[in-house]
Scaffold this motif. Structure first.
Motif, mmCIF file in Angstrom:
data_model
loop_
_atom_site.group_PDB
_atom_site.id
_atom_site.type_symbol
_atom_site.label_atom_id
_atom_site.label_comp_id
_atom_site.label_asym_id
_atom_site.label_seq_id
_atom_site.Cartn_x
_atom_site.Cartn_y
_atom_site.Cartn_z
ATOM 1 N N ALA A 195 -33.812 -68.628 62.676
ATOM 2 C CA ALA A 195 -34.144 -70.039 62.830
ATOM 3 C C ALA A 195 -35.623 -70.243 62.534
ATOM 4 N N THR A 196 -35.993 -71.480 62.369
ATOM 5 C CA THR A 196 -37.385 -71.747 61.986
ATOM 6 C C THR A 196 -38.371 -71.322 63.089
ATOM 7 N N GLY A 197 -39.460 -70.770 62.645
ATOM 8 C CA GLY A 197 -40.511 -70.375 63.589
ATOM 9 C C GLY A 197 -40.260 -69.077 64.333
ATOM 10 N N GLN A 198 -39.325 -68.289 63.877
ATOM 11 C CA GLN A 198 -39.024 -67.055 64.612
ATOM 12 C C GLN A 198 -39.626 -65.807 63.962
ATOM 13 N N GLY A 199 -40.300 -65.995 62.840
ATOM 14 C CA GLY A 199 -41.021 -64.847 62.274
ATOM 15 C C GLY A 199 -40.578 -64.398 60.898
ATOM 16 N N LYS A 200 -39.831 -65.239 60.192
ATOM 17 C CA LYS A 200 -39.361 -64.839 58.856
ATOM 18 C C LYS A 200 -40.510 -64.667 57.876
ATOM 19 N N SER A 201 -41.373 -65.668 57.853
ATOM 20 C CA SER A 201 -42.467 -65.595 56.879
ATOM 21 C C SER A 201 -43.368 -64.407 57.188
ATOM 22 N N VAL A 202 -43.603 -64.160 58.452
ATOM 23 C CA VAL A 202 -44.408 -62.992 58.823
ATOM 24 C C VAL A 202 -43.685 -61.728 58.350
ATOM 25 N N GLY A 203 -42.370 -61.718 58.522
ATOM 26 C CA GLY A 203 -41.571 -60.570 58.084
ATOM 27 C C GLY A 203 -41.709 -60.352 56.581
ATOM 28 N N PRO B 153 -39.885 -72.309 47.667
ATOM 29 C CA PRO B 153 -39.664 -73.760 47.589
ATOM 30 C C PRO B 153 -40.525 -74.538 48.589
ATOM 31 N N LYS B 154 -40.943 -73.868 49.681
ATOM 32 C CA LYS B 154 -41.769 -74.580 50.661
ATOM 33 C C LYS B 154 -43.198 -74.775 50.149
ATOM 34 N N LYS B 155 -43.519 -74.094 49.102
ATOM 35 C CA LYS B 155 -44.792 -74.228 48.368
ATOM 36 C C LYS B 155 -46.034 -73.799 49.149
ATOM 37 N N VAL B 156 -45.885 -73.346 50.359
ATOM 38 C CA VAL B 156 -47.082 -72.999 51.121
ATOM 39 C C VAL B 156 -47.107 -71.537 51.563
ATOM 40 N N GLU B 157 -45.918 -70.981 51.753
ATOM 41 C CA GLU B 157 -45.867 -69.666 52.391
ATOM 42 C C GLU B 157 -46.461 -68.547 51.535
ATOM 43 N N LEU B 158 -46.143 -68.574 50.242
ATOM 44 C CA LEU B 158 -46.511 -67.417 49.417
ATOM 45 C C LEU B 158 -47.657 -67.699 48.442
ATOM 46 N N THR C 298 -33.459 -66.855 54.604
ATOM 47 C CA THR C 298 -32.926 -68.200 54.821
ATOM 48 C C THR C 298 -33.047 -68.626 56.277
ATOM 49 N N GLN C 299 -33.252 -69.937 56.447
ATOM 50 C CA GLN C 299 -33.315 -70.495 57.803
ATOM 51 C C GLN C 299 -31.931 -70.748 58.343
ATOM 52 N N ARG C 300 -31.051 -71.143 57.387
ATOM 53 C CA ARG C 300 -29.716 -71.538 57.827
ATOM 54 C C ARG C 300 -28.699 -70.470 57.450
ATOM 55 N N GLY D 69 -37.496 -64.161 69.791
ATOM 56 C CA GLY D 69 -38.377 -64.821 68.829
ATOM 57 C C GLY D 69 -39.677 -64.065 68.637
ATOM 58 N N ARG D 70 -40.596 -64.679 67.907
ATOM 59 C CA ARG D 70 -41.900 -64.076 67.624
ATOM 60 C C ARG D 70 -41.765 -62.659 67.055
ATOM 61 N N GLY D 71 -40.933 -62.552 66.052
ATOM 62 C CA GLY D 71 -40.828 -61.275 65.354
ATOM 63 C C GLY D 71 -39.854 -60.282 65.962
ATOM 64 N N ASP D 72 -39.171 -60.680 67.024
ATOM 65 C CA ASP D 72 -38.145 -59.803 67.608
ATOM 66 C C ASP D 72 -36.947 -59.861 66.659
ATOM 67 N N ILE E 226 -35.936 -54.224 66.492
ATOM 68 C CA ILE E 226 -37.298 -53.886 66.052
ATOM 69 C C ILE E 226 -38.231 -55.047 66.381
ATOM 70 N N GLN E 227 -39.452 -54.701 66.747
ATOM 71 C CA GLN E 227 -40.468 -55.750 66.842
ATOM 72 C C GLN E 227 -41.215 -55.746 65.515
ATOM 73 N N CYS E 228 -41.077 -56.860 64.804
ATOM 74 C CA CYS E 228 -41.677 -56.944 63.474
ATOM 75 C C CYS E 228 -43.203 -56.865 63.575
ATOM 76 N N ALA E 229 -43.786 -56.163 62.627
ATOM 77 C CA ALA E 229 -45.249 -56.065 62.629
ATOM 78 C C ALA E 229 -45.844 -57.434 62.318
ATOM 79 N N PHE E 230 -46.958 -57.739 62.951
ATOM 80 C CA PHE E 230 -47.556 -59.056 62.769
ATOM 81 C C PHE E 230 -48.710 -58.977 61.784
ATOM 82 N N VAL E 231 -48.600 -59.767 60.723
ATOM 83 C CA VAL E 231 -49.712 -59.854 59.779
ATOM 84 C C VAL E 231 -49.994 -61.339 59.583
HETATM 85 N N1 LIG Z 1 -44.140 -60.172 64.465
HETATM 86 C C1 LIG Z 1 -44.708 -61.130 65.171
HETATM 87 N N2 LIG Z 1 -45.473 -60.811 66.227
HETATM 88 C C2 LIG Z 1 -46.059 -61.787 66.941
HETATM 89 N N3 LIG Z 1 -45.935 -63.089 66.699
HETATM 90 C C3 LIG Z 1 -45.202 -63.476 65.676
HETATM 91 C C4 LIG Z 1 -44.541 -62.506 64.846
HETATM 92 N N4 LIG Z 1 -43.876 -63.164 63.891
HETATM 93 C C5 LIG Z 1 -44.086 -64.466 64.094
HETATM 94 N N5 LIG Z 1 -44.863 -64.673 65.157
HETATM 95 C C6 LIG Z 1 -45.323 -65.963 65.677
HETATM 96 O O1 LIG Z 1 -44.380 -66.946 65.318
HETATM 97 C C7 LIG Z 1 -44.973 -67.926 64.484
HETATM 98 C C8 LIG Z 1 -44.001 -68.397 63.424
HETATM 99 O O2 LIG Z 1 -43.717 -67.337 62.529
HETATM 100 P P1 LIG Z 1 -43.267 -67.631 61.026
HETATM 101 O O3 LIG Z 1 -44.180 -68.589 60.379
HETATM 102 O O4 LIG Z 1 -43.106 -66.328 60.375
HETATM 103 O O5 LIG Z 1 -41.863 -68.277 61.267
HETATM 104 P P2 LIG Z 1 -40.777 -68.666 60.197
HETATM 105 O O6 LIG Z 1 -39.509 -68.090 60.680
HETATM 106 O O7 LIG Z 1 -41.212 -68.272 58.848
HETATM 107 O O8 LIG Z 1 -40.721 -70.197 60.318
HETATM 108 P P3 LIG Z 1 -40.353 -71.185 59.158
HETATM 109 O O9 LIG Z 1 -38.968 -70.845 58.767
HETATM 110 O O10 LIG Z 1 -40.496 -72.510 59.785
HETATM 111 O O11 LIG Z 1 -41.361 -70.946 58.067
HETATM 112 C C9 LIG Z 1 -46.221 -67.274 63.919
HETATM 113 O O12 LIG Z 1 -47.210 -68.197 63.650
HETATM 114 C C10 LIG Z 1 -46.635 -66.322 65.012
HETATM 115 O O13 LIG Z 1 -47.437 -66.961 65.953
#
Ligand SMILES: Nc1ncnc2c1ncn2[C@@H]1O[C@H](COP(=O)(O)OP(=O)(O)OP(=O)(O)O)[C@@H](O)[C@H]1O
Length: 793
Positions: A457-465, A489-494, A612-614, A656-659, A671-676
């Protein structure tokens, strides 16, 4: 039950104590060498003690007097310590102690496994005691052999068991050591003596015959006898079948392999005589002259990003353990289960960065499904989100309950990139995703996956992944080895990756932006990738290899001629962020090439990462799912979504947050996703982008969209750019086939087909004739020139 609960308490504590006890590598080397040197000192002191003790004994009380000097090789220190260990201790068997200390030092110095050492210590000490008592018993006249301990123990034992008792005890000790340490059995002993007897009798016979040879009459006889004697020995040996197998084997091995080796050698010589293939000769000469082909040479000065570009995110030490929280959760789990009459035989906690895994072994007779059904109740009693129950844990006989930590530790990308597991990874495309529940760095090879589906889902850490994936590859791969195609397509992430366009990105020939944000361009890119895939397969076929790795190895060894179209092929990683958006707008047009790529591209080094979000079934269709065995689920909102991605529930219970949960077909790993963070990615791309680059981004094959030609086929001005070249190829070859154009001009099938239609409209080739090639209506190039000139007029 209460008893059991309290029993498990010390266990949890011990996990806490482990860290401070861990000795660093440097300290191990220092301690190890100290032990070795100390053991040498002890050895010299002990040995010289036997020659000097009489003189030195009187000095022991004058230890502090600097004028007094002992004769022991280590002076007063040696004299005192030897007096303590040898005289007052265990006598001559004390020499075992420096030996054991030296061994421990070596183990420590080399960082070997301590398990074997403990065994040696136990046996060493047993020997020490046994010898000391034995010397005390047999050598009562020389107290220095058994030492005071040996003497006293003898005295003590004799008071209770008498001399015979002590003798029997010693005998028992000897038997015990022989059986346990040397695996000695009566049969083994008997077999040993039997074989010895046979050898002796053989020797005896031999000497007899040697002696007999004085007699001229018996010379011939002894010659005849010789062989049977040897055979006799062997037959005897074979008769000792099971018990002395080892000795037998050794003897057999000695004879058989020797012959074999000789034979093998002879065979090898024959192989050398074989003439090497001509291609190999040429290739070897080229390699001799110029060395292996080095794809990185063009950017020879390229510097890989340094680790200090990444941030530690405030995490310096490892995970912080909250002992109270551990205890509290454990008690709650035990109590909840108790309320439902589920007894626990054992409970163990493994602390990870975000969650702690409590592994429980239920008492016998309890159904696993009963615990699984209590998931919600346990979650309620722990008042925590994200409880996941794994019943049973695959490969272990336990049930796992994952409970989120109150304070999650961020896993920094820096820590996983710096980990030796990632640094030493011998993988084609290593990716460090993060850390597992047991705090191990999780590294996988994208080339083996071979495609990855990411959902959450949105905001759960996909882009960080996604950034973690790209960062891993940037830290391990040279620009010549891997190219990315980024769809955003979101034009900002990459967008940040724009800076490394000329190093790491690939794009269509005429496009301005390397990062694709427009959905229609995605379709062209995907089709272009399909052409690239076909071209690569063609090259692989010509090179007679099965995959990209073999192809590149052969190319590097200069066995493939660049004049035949061969070139070093980099891996291509296609990343699509927001796949749902794409499939909603373009539907089948993207699904088909993606499915095709996913099915076929693994061998030729094209790998897809789709996020994908959905994660609904109309986005992740059956055909896509079937071709993406590796999947990652971040937190999703419903159980159904979790099932769609993982074919199992669980992703809805993440925190969430990369879990995240990762699966590659069978078991699911949390896994706890690495945060970058974005600034870190900016620094890395800046670092790479500021270095010398290729003149252009890597070019993909041209693809002309379906709709760009159909209506204008008859319009001369809108003819394909390659129309004239195609016409010349067709006329020269006098063969009207699309595949010829495709091959000669390196075009995709669709485009070649369209050119053929245009050639038909221009009257250069005849109409379609089924499986036969079209007729060519123009006889030669001069006629073709005339025809085309007339057209313009
Ligand atoms: N591995 C992580 N460790 C710690 N915090 C994280 C991690 N991944 C994501 N977060 C937190 O969650 C927030 C949202 O992550 P991210 O932008 O990757 O979500 P997303 O799934 O790509 O959302 P969207 O689909 O809306 O783009 C980050 O700004 C960060 O604060």
């Amino acid at each position: 039950m209460a008893k059991k609960a309290s029993k498990s308490r010390p266990k949890a504590k011990s996990t806490k104590k482990k860290n401070p006890l861990r000795i660093s590598k440097q300290n191990k080397i220092i301690l190890g060498s100290l032990l070795i040197l100390f053991s040498i000192a002890l050895f010299f002191s002990f040995v010289s003690f036997y020659f000097t003790w009489e003189h030195d004994q009187s000095l022991l009380s004058e230890f502090k007097d600097r004028n007094e000097e002992a004769k022991n090789l280590l002076n007063k220190f040696g004299a005192s310590i030897s007096h303590f260990f040898v005289y007052k201790g265990f006598g001559i068997s004390t020499l075992i102690i420096p030996f054991l200390l030296c061994l421990s030092g070596i183990y420590m110095f080399l960082g070997l496994n301590k398990k074997g050492l403990l065994n040696k210590w136990i046996w060493g000490l047993l020997f020490l005691i046994w010898f000391s008592i034995a010397f005390g018993f047999f050598a009562t006249e020389s107290p220095l052999l058994g030492g005071l301990v040996g003497y006293e123990m003898n005295d003590f034992l004799q008071d209770y068991t008498g001399k015979i008792g002590v003798l029997l005890l010693l005998l028992f000790g000897l038997v015990f050591i022989m059986v346990r340490l040397f695996n000695l059995t009566p049969e083994g002993v008997a077999a040993y003596f039997k074989s010895k007897r046979n050898e002796l009798s053989a020797d005896f016979k031999n000497t007899k015959s040697d002696k007999g040879s004085d007699n001229p009459e018996e010379i011939t006889k002894s010659g005849e006898d010789e062989e049977p004697v040897i055979i006799d020995t062997y037959t005897h040996k074979e008769e000792i079948p099971h018990l002395n197998k080892e000795t037998d084997k050794k003897e057999l091995e000695v004879t058989v392999p020797e012959n074999l080796e000789e034979e093998q050698l002879a065979m090898e010589v024959e192989q050398i005589v074989e003439e090497p293939e001509e291609v190999d000769v040429l290739a070897n000469k080229l390699v001799d002259d110029f060395g292996e082909f080095d794809p990185t040479l063009e950017l020879g000065n390229y510097k890989f990003p340094t680790i200090d570009l990444l941030d530690a995110h405030g995490v310096t030490g490892g995970i912080t353990i909250n002992q109270e929280e551990l205890e509290e959760n454990k008690n709650k789990i035990v109590d909840t289960l108790k309320n439902y009459k589920i007894g626990i035989a054992q409970i163990k906690a493994t602390i990870g960065p975000t969650v702690t895994l409590y592994e429980i072994v239920p008492e016998a007779g309890i159904r696993i499904s009963k615990i699984k059904n209590l998931e919600d109740d346990i979650a309620l009693s722990l008042a925590a989100l994200g409880i996941r129950i794994i019943a049973p844990i695959p490969g272990k006989g336990t049930i796992g309950i994952e409970v989120p930590n109150k304070n999650a530790t961020i896993v920094s990308m820096r820590s996983v990139i710096a980990s030796s597991k990632f640094q030493k990874a011998e993988m084609e495309l290593p990716i460090a995703f993060g850390k597992t529940i047991s705090n191990e760095t999780f590294v996988v090879d994208l080339a083996k996956m071979p495609h990855l589906l990411m959902a959450g889902a949105t905001g759960q850490g996909k882009s960080v992944g996604l950034n973690a994936v790209l960062t891993s590859l940037l830290y391990k791969k040279h620009p010549a080895e891997v190219k990315f195609i980024l769809v955003d397509p979101k034009k900002v992430e990459l967008t940040l990756y724009n800076k490394i366009e000329r190093h790491f990105l690939a794009k269509l020939p005429d496009s301005e932006e390397a990062i694709i944000t427009d959905n229609t361009k995605v379709i062209n890119t995907l089709n272009s990738l399909c052409i690239e895939m076909d071209n690569r397969y063609e090259l692989l076929k010509l090179a007679m290899v099965r995959n990209l790795k073999e192809y590149n190895t052969k190319f590097k060894a200069r066995k493939l001629n660049p004049n035949d179209g061969h070139k070093f092929l980099p891996y291509i990683v296609l990343v699509i962020d927001e796949f749902a958006d794409l499939i909603m707008t373009a539907g089948k047009e993207v699904e088909t090439p993606i499915a095709r790529l996913a099915q076929l591209a693994r061998a030729i080094g094209i790998h897809l990462i789709v996020a994908t979000q959905r994660p609904s079934v109309n986005v992740i269709t059956g055909i896509i799912k079937a071709n993406f065995p590796a999947r990652i689920a971040f937190r999703v909102t419903s159980k159904i979504d979790s099932r769609t991605i993982l074919d199992a529930q669980g992703a809805d219970q993440l925190i969430g947050r990369g879990d995240m949960l990762y699966t590659q077909g069978n078991d699911v790993t949390r896994i706890q996703c690495a945060f970058v963070d974005t600034p870190e990615v900016a620094k890395i791309t800046e670092y790479i982008g500021s270095q010398r680059a290729y003149p252009e981004a890597h070019e993909l094959p041209e693809y002309v969209g379906e709709d760009s030609g159909t209506s204008v086929d008859y319009d001369i001005a809108d003819r394909d750019k390659m129309f004239r070249e195609a016409a010349e190829v067709i006329v020269t070859a006098q063969q009207g086939s699309a595949s010829l154009i495709q091959r000669k001009l390196k075009l995709g099938y669709n485009r070649a087909g369209r050119i053929i239609d245009q050639l038909e409209a221009a009257g250069i080739v005849g109409p379609f004739e089924g499986s036969k090639a079209r007729q060519v209506l123009v006889t030669d190039l001069v006629a073709l020139d005339q025809l085309l000139e007339n057209e313009i007029k």
